[in-house]
Enzyme design. Structure first.
Site, PDB file in Angstrom:
ATOM      1  N   ILE A 105       0.844  -1.412   0.451  1.00  0.00           N
ATOM      2  CA  ILE A 105      -0.353  -0.098   0.023  1.00  0.00           C
ATOM      3  C   ILE A 105       0.981   1.303  -0.560  1.00  0.00           C
ATOM      4  CG2 ILE A 105      -0.152  -0.097   2.342  1.00  0.00           C
ATOM      5  CD1 ILE A 105      -2.942   0.787   2.568  1.00  0.00           C
ATOM      6  N   CYS A 106       0.412   2.403  -0.585  1.00  0.00           N
ATOM      7  CA  CYS A 106       0.984   3.744  -0.585  1.00  0.00           C
ATOM      8  C   CYS A 106       2.057   3.074  -1.507  1.00  0.00           C
ATOM      9  CB  CYS A 106       0.944   4.672   1.170  1.00  0.00           C
ATOM     10  SG  CYS A 106       1.816   6.286   0.775  1.00  0.00           S
ATOM     11  N   GLY A 107       3.516   4.167  -0.447  1.00  0.00           N
ATOM     12  CA  GLY A 107       5.251   3.923  -0.987  1.00  0.00           C
ATOM     13  C   GLY A 107       5.704   2.760  -1.257  1.00  0.00           C
ATOM     14  N   THR A 109       3.995   0.343  -3.001  1.00  0.00           N
ATOM     15  CA  THR A 109       3.698  -0.048  -4.381  1.00  0.00           C
ATOM     16  C   THR A 109       5.049   0.784  -5.402  1.00  0.00           C
ATOM     17  OG1 THR A 109       2.251   1.866  -4.637  1.00  0.00           O
ATOM     18  CG2 THR A 109       1.286   0.499  -4.373  1.00  0.00           C
ATOM     19  N   ALA A 156      -2.589  -1.080  -3.009  1.00  0.00           N
ATOM     20  CA  ALA A 156      -3.539   0.035  -2.595  1.00  0.00           C
ATOM     21  C   ALA A 156      -2.642   1.778  -2.007  1.00  0.00           C
ATOM     22  CB  ALA A 156      -4.353  -0.512  -1.658  1.00  0.00           C
TER      23      ALA A 156
END
Length: 200
Positions: A105-107, A109, A156
């Site tokens: 999720i977030c960074g 990715t 996400a």
């Protein structure tokens, strides 16, 4: 047959809010959550973005895909400030190569994008140009969605911890079908009518 633990990667500047729904409800459904940090022979204590200190259960160097049911990679400022967290992305590659799920999720990715793990998989993140800045080759596979599952990979953006958890809980069978839908409606939409389904 006992379940293999779920492994939660922890590192300095970890975004506390991102894995919380997933780990809490995995634990409530009987999954052991083990925290994993860099550092050898013993892992280093980490401090989240909120200032919470976590003493990890184990070192990343000792983590093997065959001993895990899932690797969760939360976001953190460090994903975008250098290569400190690259070893976690390399571990994600080993997990996916072994057929063990990874949820980012977030960074995180962006870390997977730099590792080339999003080039051939449908995925999402904060926004498409955030990942484009990594120079990865998977732009055509980017999906405008709260969370995306492609095979063993879940992704996400930072504002979607509930959608992220829905994919994780569904992937590991913590909730299924109508119960998974009810869980999502309760926590994402504040739909009180979903509570009765969850308790039945």
């Amino acid at each position: 047959m006992s379940r293999k633990p779920v492994h939660l990667a922890v590192y300095d500047t970890l975004a506390d809010w991102e894995p919380g729904y997933a780990t809490a409800y995995l634990a409530r459904s009987g999954h052991e959550i083990r925290t994993v940090a860099a550092g050898s022979p013993s892992p280093e204590t980490v401090t989240t973005v909120a200032g919470v200190r976590i003493k990890p259960d184990m070192s990343l160097a000792d983590l093997r895909p065959e001993d895990s049911s899932l690797l969760i990679l939360p976001g953190a400022d460090l994903w975008d400030t250098g290569d400190d967290l690259a070893p976690f992305a390399r571990t994600a590659r080993a997990f996916l190569d072994a057929g063990v799920p990874v949820a980012a999720i977030c960074g995180a990715t962006a870390g997977l994008a730099r590792e080339g793990l999003l080039d051939d998989r449908a995925h999402t993140s904060a926004v498409s140009f955030y990942l484009a800045a990594t120079g990865y080759k998977g732009g055509e596979r980017y999906v405008e969605a709260d969370a995306v599952t492609d095979g063993n990979l879940i992704t996400a953006g930072p504002t979607e911890p509930v959608a992220f958890a829905r994919e994780v809980l569904g992937r590991l069978g913590a909730f299924e079908g109508e119960k998974l839908d009810a869980w999502y409606r309760l926590f994402h939409d504040s739909d009180a009518s979903a509570y009765e389904m969850l308790e039945s």
